[in-house]
Scaffold this motif. Structure first.
Motif, PDB file in Angstrom:
ATOM      1  N   ARG A  22       0.762  -1.290   0.026  1.00  0.00           N
ATOM      2  CA  ARG A  22       0.190  -0.173   0.228  1.00  0.00           C
ATOM      3  C   ARG A  22       0.859   1.184  -0.051  1.00  0.00           C
ATOM      4  NH1 ARG A  22      -3.344  -3.118   3.191  1.00  0.00           N
ATOM      5  NH2 ARG A  22      -2.393  -2.094   5.231  1.00  0.00           N
ATOM      6  N   ASP A  23       1.964   1.094   0.887  1.00  0.00           N
ATOM      7  CA  ASP A  23       2.868   2.293   1.084  1.00  0.00           C
ATOM      8  C   ASP A  23       3.524   2.503  -0.547  1.00  0.00           C
ATOM      9  OD1 ASP A  23       2.242   2.709   3.394  1.00  0.00           O
ATOM     10  OD2 ASP A  23       4.087   1.460   4.289  1.00  0.00           O
ATOM     11  N   THR A  24       3.893   1.700  -1.171  1.00  0.00           N
ATOM     12  CA  THR A  24       4.494   1.571  -2.576  1.00  0.00           C
ATOM     13  C   THR A  24       3.305   2.239  -3.631  1.00  0.00           C
ATOM     14  OG1 THR A  24       5.892  -0.260  -2.152  1.00  0.00           O
ATOM     15  CG2 THR A  24       5.271   0.462  -4.481  1.00  0.00           C
ATOM     16  N   GLU A  25       2.104   1.664  -3.548  1.00  0.00           N
ATOM     17  CA  GLU A  25       1.157   2.353  -4.393  1.00  0.00           C
ATOM     18  C   GLU A  25       0.796   3.729  -4.178  1.00  0.00           C
ATOM     19  OE1 GLU A  25      -2.110  -0.158  -3.899  1.00  0.00           O
ATOM     20  OE2 GLU A  25      -1.198  -1.936  -4.814  1.00  0.00           O
ATOM     21  N   ARG A  26       0.929   3.999  -2.741  1.00  0.00           N
ATOM     22  CA  ARG A  26       0.577   5.644  -2.380  1.00  0.00           C
ATOM     23  C   ARG A  26       1.787   6.407  -3.128  1.00  0.00           C
ATOM     24  NH1 ARG A  26      -0.459   3.644   2.713  1.00  0.00           N
ATOM     25  NH2 ARG A  26      -2.765   3.485   3.242  1.00  0.00           N
ATOM     26  N   GLN A  27       3.036   5.855  -2.968  1.00  0.00           N
ATOM     27  CA  GLN A  27       4.171   6.786  -3.527  1.00  0.00           C
ATOM     28  C   GLN A  27       4.155   6.953  -5.048  1.00  0.00           C
ATOM     29  OE1 GLN A  27       7.700   4.898  -2.244  1.00  0.00           O
ATOM     30  NE2 GLN A  27       7.464   5.389  -0.049  1.00  0.00           N
ATOM     31  N   ALA A  28       3.669   5.649  -5.807  1.00  0.00           N
ATOM     32  CA  ALA A  28       3.490   5.556  -6.993  1.00  0.00           C
ATOM     33  C   ALA A  28       2.453   6.524  -7.602  1.00  0.00           C
ATOM     34  CB  ALA A  28       3.422   4.501  -7.584  1.00  0.00           C
ATOM     35  N   ARG A  29       1.234   6.480  -6.732  1.00  0.00           N
ATOM     36  CA  ARG A  29      -0.026   7.454  -7.083  1.00  0.00           C
ATOM     37  C   ARG A  29       0.549   8.949  -7.048  1.00  0.00           C
ATOM     38  NH1 ARG A  29      -3.040   5.696  -3.781  1.00  0.00           N
ATOM     39  NH2 ARG A  29      -3.883   3.932  -4.812  1.00  0.00           N
ATOM     40  N   ALA A  30       1.171   9.100  -5.920  1.00  0.00           N
ATOM     41  CA  ALA A  30       1.641  10.469  -5.774  1.00  0.00           C
ATOM     42  C   ALA A  30       2.581  10.956  -7.092  1.00  0.00           C
ATOM     43  CB  ALA A  30       2.387  10.627  -4.427  1.00  0.00           C
ATOM     44  N   ALA A  31       3.545   9.890  -7.465  1.00  0.00           N
ATOM     45  CA  ALA A  31       4.345  10.283  -8.532  1.00  0.00           C
ATOM     46  C   ALA A  31       3.368  10.577  -9.588  1.00  0.00           C
ATOM     47  CB  ALA A  31       5.389   9.318  -8.679  1.00  0.00           C
ATOM     48  N   LEU A  32       2.471   9.789 -10.030  1.00  0.00           N
ATOM     49  CA  LEU A  32       1.743  10.059 -11.135  1.00  0.00           C
ATOM     50  C   LEU A  32       0.899  11.185 -11.125  1.00  0.00           C
ATOM     51  CD1 LEU A  32       0.425   6.397 -11.782  1.00  0.00           C
ATOM     52  CD2 LEU A  32       1.942   7.763 -13.123  1.00  0.00           C
ATOM     53  N   GLU A  33       0.387  11.545  -9.969  1.00  0.00           N
ATOM     54  CA  GLU A  33      -0.296  12.943  -9.859  1.00  0.00           C
ATOM     55  C   GLU A  33       0.424  13.999 -10.069  1.00  0.00           C
ATOM     56  OE1 GLU A  33      -2.259  12.817  -5.949  1.00  0.00           O
ATOM     57  OE2 GLU A  33      -3.586  11.475  -6.708  1.00  0.00           O
ATOM     58  N   SER A  34       1.766  13.902  -9.667  1.00  0.00           N
ATOM     59  CA  SER A  34       2.653  14.930  -9.796  1.00  0.00           C
ATOM     60  C   SER A  34       3.171  15.339 -11.227  1.00  0.00           C
ATOM     61  CB  SER A  34       4.167  15.072  -9.095  1.00  0.00           C
ATOM     62  OG  SER A  34       4.691  15.777  -9.485  1.00  0.00           O
ATOM     63  N   GLU A  35       3.316  14.251 -12.022  1.00  0.00           N
ATOM     64  CA  GLU A  35       3.554  13.985 -13.317  1.00  0.00           C
ATOM     65  C   GLU A  35       2.263  14.490 -14.396  1.00  0.00           C
ATOM     66  OE1 GLU A  35       5.780  13.737 -16.901  1.00  0.00           O
ATOM     67  OE2 GLU A  35       6.171  13.597 -14.648  1.00  0.00           O
ATOM     68  N   ASN A  36       1.119  14.250 -13.795  1.00  0.00           N
ATOM     69  CA  ASN A  36       0.025  14.677 -14.452  1.00  0.00           C
ATOM     70  C   ASN A  36      -0.109  16.081 -14.328  1.00  0.00           C
ATOM     71  OD1 ASN A  36      -2.355  14.540 -15.801  1.00  0.00           O
ATOM     72  ND2 ASN A  36      -3.718  13.740 -14.099  1.00  0.00           N
ATOM     73  N   ALA A  37      -0.059  16.627 -13.327  1.00  0.00           N
ATOM     74  CA  ALA A  37       0.229  18.250 -12.887  1.00  0.00           C
ATOM     75  C   ALA A  37       1.093  18.869 -14.007  1.00  0.00           C
ATOM     76  CB  ALA A  37       0.287  18.449 -11.593  1.00  0.00           C
ATOM     77  N   ARG A  38       2.260  18.139 -14.014  1.00  0.00           N
ATOM     78  CA  ARG A  38       3.107  18.881 -14.840  1.00  0.00           C
ATOM     79  C   ARG A  38       2.807  18.912 -16.316  1.00  0.00           C
ATOM     80  NH1 ARG A  38       7.460  17.734 -17.901  1.00  0.00           N
ATOM     81  NH2 ARG A  38       6.809  15.458 -17.728  1.00  0.00           N
ATOM     82  N   LEU A  39       2.206  17.767 -16.634  1.00  0.00           N
ATOM     83  CA  LEU A  39       1.618  17.736 -18.254  1.00  0.00           C
ATOM     84  C   LEU A  39       0.617  18.615 -18.432  1.00  0.00           C
ATOM     85  CD1 LEU A  39       1.948  13.685 -18.703  1.00  0.00           C
ATOM     86  CD2 LEU A  39       3.477  15.349 -19.453  1.00  0.00           C
ATOM     87  N   ARG A  40      -0.222  18.793 -17.340  1.00  0.00           N
ATOM     88  CA  ARG A  40      -1.551  19.694 -17.499  1.00  0.00           C
ATOM     89  C   ARG A  40      -0.920  21.248 -17.754  1.00  0.00           C
ATOM     90  NH1 ARG A  40      -4.343  16.540 -13.849  1.00  0.00           N
ATOM     91  NH2 ARG A  40      -3.674  17.946 -12.075  1.00  0.00           N
ATOM     92  N   ASP A  41       0.205  21.622 -16.912  1.00  0.00           N
ATOM     93  CA  ASP A  41       0.536  22.885 -17.104  1.00  0.00           C
ATOM     94  C   ASP A  41       1.313  22.954 -18.445  1.00  0.00           C
ATOM     95  OD1 ASP A  41      -0.124  23.555 -14.616  1.00  0.00           O
ATOM     96  OD2 ASP A  41       1.900  22.903 -13.922  1.00  0.00           O
ATOM     97  N   ALA A  42       2.255  21.770 -18.956  1.00  0.00           N
ATOM     98  CA  ALA A  42       2.765  22.237 -20.314  1.00  0.00           C
ATOM     99  C   ALA A  42       1.803  22.036 -21.412  1.00  0.00           C
ATOM    100  CB  ALA A  42       3.317  20.969 -20.438  1.00  0.00           C
ATOM    101  N   LEU A  43       0.569  21.256 -21.147  1.00  0.00           N
ATOM    102  CA  LEU A  43      -0.275  21.516 -22.294  1.00  0.00           C
ATOM    103  C   LEU A  43      -1.101  22.814 -22.281  1.00  0.00           C
ATOM    104  CD1 LEU A  43      -2.064  20.179 -24.266  1.00  0.00           C
ATOM    105  CD2 LEU A  43      -3.743  19.307 -22.298  1.00  0.00           C
ATOM    106  N   ALA A  44      -1.314  23.286 -21.135  1.00  0.00           N
ATOM    107  CA  ALA A  44      -2.091  24.800 -20.954  1.00  0.00           C
ATOM    108  C   ALA A  44      -1.069  25.849 -21.701  1.00  0.00           C
ATOM    109  CB  ALA A  44      -2.020  25.229 -19.681  1.00  0.00           C
ATOM    110  N   GLN A  45       0.289  25.522 -21.530  1.00  0.00           N
ATOM    111  CA  GLN A  45       1.282  26.444 -22.320  1.00  0.00           C
ATOM    112  C   GLN A  45       1.214  26.462 -23.868  1.00  0.00           C
ATOM    113  OE1 GLN A  45       5.214  25.826 -20.646  1.00  0.00           O
ATOM    114  NE2 GLN A  45       4.798  26.589 -18.565  1.00  0.00           N
TER     115      GLN A  45
END
Length: 331
Positions: A22-45
């Protein structure tokens, strides 16, 4: 008691394993959310940059579209002029065809007169027979002369009729034109002309194949005559041999033969001096200069028609592309 402790230890180990997962999955989910946020910012630009570029290039696109429309209008005007010139050339060709038909009729009349003179001479030198026999012979000769005239009219149709969409029947007469000249038809015996139609009627199947399907059968049945790759010109009068060997009528044989001799690879093979082949693949004579010239004219016409179709398809694609661009950049 030891068994319970072992079971308890196993349960604790499994619980620890699940907590780690569960801890590993939480870390992976957090990393994915961070990457998703970065991609959304790049898409907006990127969207902002695209909007800015579209606004800046709108005038340039409109100017390019106007230039393309003017160029297309000029090209269409040139093609209309070419179409008018082609119509005039076709009119001239039709007039020449009418003149050739008149000449052909005169030749047929002359040939009929010569045949009558020969028949009169034969009748004068032969012993006199009964009145009924003479009447039957005259009727037979008259029917044979009519069949010969009909065949000559069919084979003398110009190859230019193959340009129109209704020339499917005329093409079957044009194909044997290079194969059955008038000189050889005049040499055919009366027995061949009278026996071939009777054999065809007696052996005609109920269901005949299409000309294309019949040509496929010939590729297998006469592999030394009909070729799919390297092609050789056919013997003059080969349709007579086909009528003797094939159970089909004259019209079907001519149409299948026309589909073969109008192929570009066949027309390219009809060169002066090239040896013709019969149904057994044997050489039976060379192509003349006139026959080679006629084949080149047919090949040029086929090439012109193909080029016209390609130009029409190009025009359609350009019009479709312009319509899409105007729709896309319409304010």
């Amino acid at each position: 008691m030891d068994r319970l402790e072992a079971l308890y230890s196993a349960l604790e180990h499994e619980a620890d394993t699940q907590r780690q997962q569960r801890d590993t999955e939480r870390q992976a989910r957090a990393a994915l959310e961070s990457e998703n946020a970065r991609l959304r910012d790049a898409l907006a630009q990127l969207e902002q940059q695209a909007a800015s570029a579209a606004t800046a290039d709108a005038d340039a696109h409109q100017h390019a579209l106007a230039e393309a429309e003017r160029a297309l209008a000029a090209e269409r005007h040139d093609r209309e002029q070419l179409a008018e010139q082609l119509a005039a050339a076709r009119q001239t060709l039709q007039e020449q065809q009418a003149q050739l038909s008149a000449v052909n009729e005169a030749l047929l009349a002359r040939d009929a007169q010569l045949r009558e003179l020969v028949e009169q001479a034969e009748q004068a030198s032969a012993p006199q027979s009964s009145t009924n026999a003479e009447a039957g012979l005259a009727a037979q000769q008259e029917a044979q002369a009519e069949r010969l005239a009909s065949e000559r009219l069919n084979v003398s149709q110009p190859a230019a009729d193959a340009q129109t969409t209704t020339a499917a029947d005329s093409s079957e007469a044009q194909a044997p034109q290079a194969q059955v000249p008038q000189e050889q038809e005049a040499q055919q015996s009366d027995a061949e002309q009278s026996e071939a139609p009777q054999a065809q009627q007696a052996s005609q199947p109920e269901s005949a194949p299409s000309p294309h399907a019949l040509l496929k059968q010939w590729y297998k049945r006469y592999p030394d005559t009909f070729f799919k790759g390297h092609t050789r010109p056919l013997k003059i009068g080969i349709h007579i041999e086909l009528l003797e060997k094939e159970p089909w009528d004259d019209k079907l044989v001519r149409r299948a033969l026309a589909g073969y001799v109008h192929l570009p690879r066949y027309l390219k093979a009809v060169r002066a001096g090239t040896q013709r082949v019969d149904l057994s693949g044997q050489s039976v004579g060379a192509v003349t200069e006139d026959e080679a010239r006629h084949a080149r004219q047919q090949l040029d016409e086929l090439t012109r028609q193909q080029k016209a179709r390609e130009e029409q398809a190009t025009d359609q694609r350009i019009s479709h592309k312009l319509s899409e661009l105007m729709t896309k950049h319409r304010p």
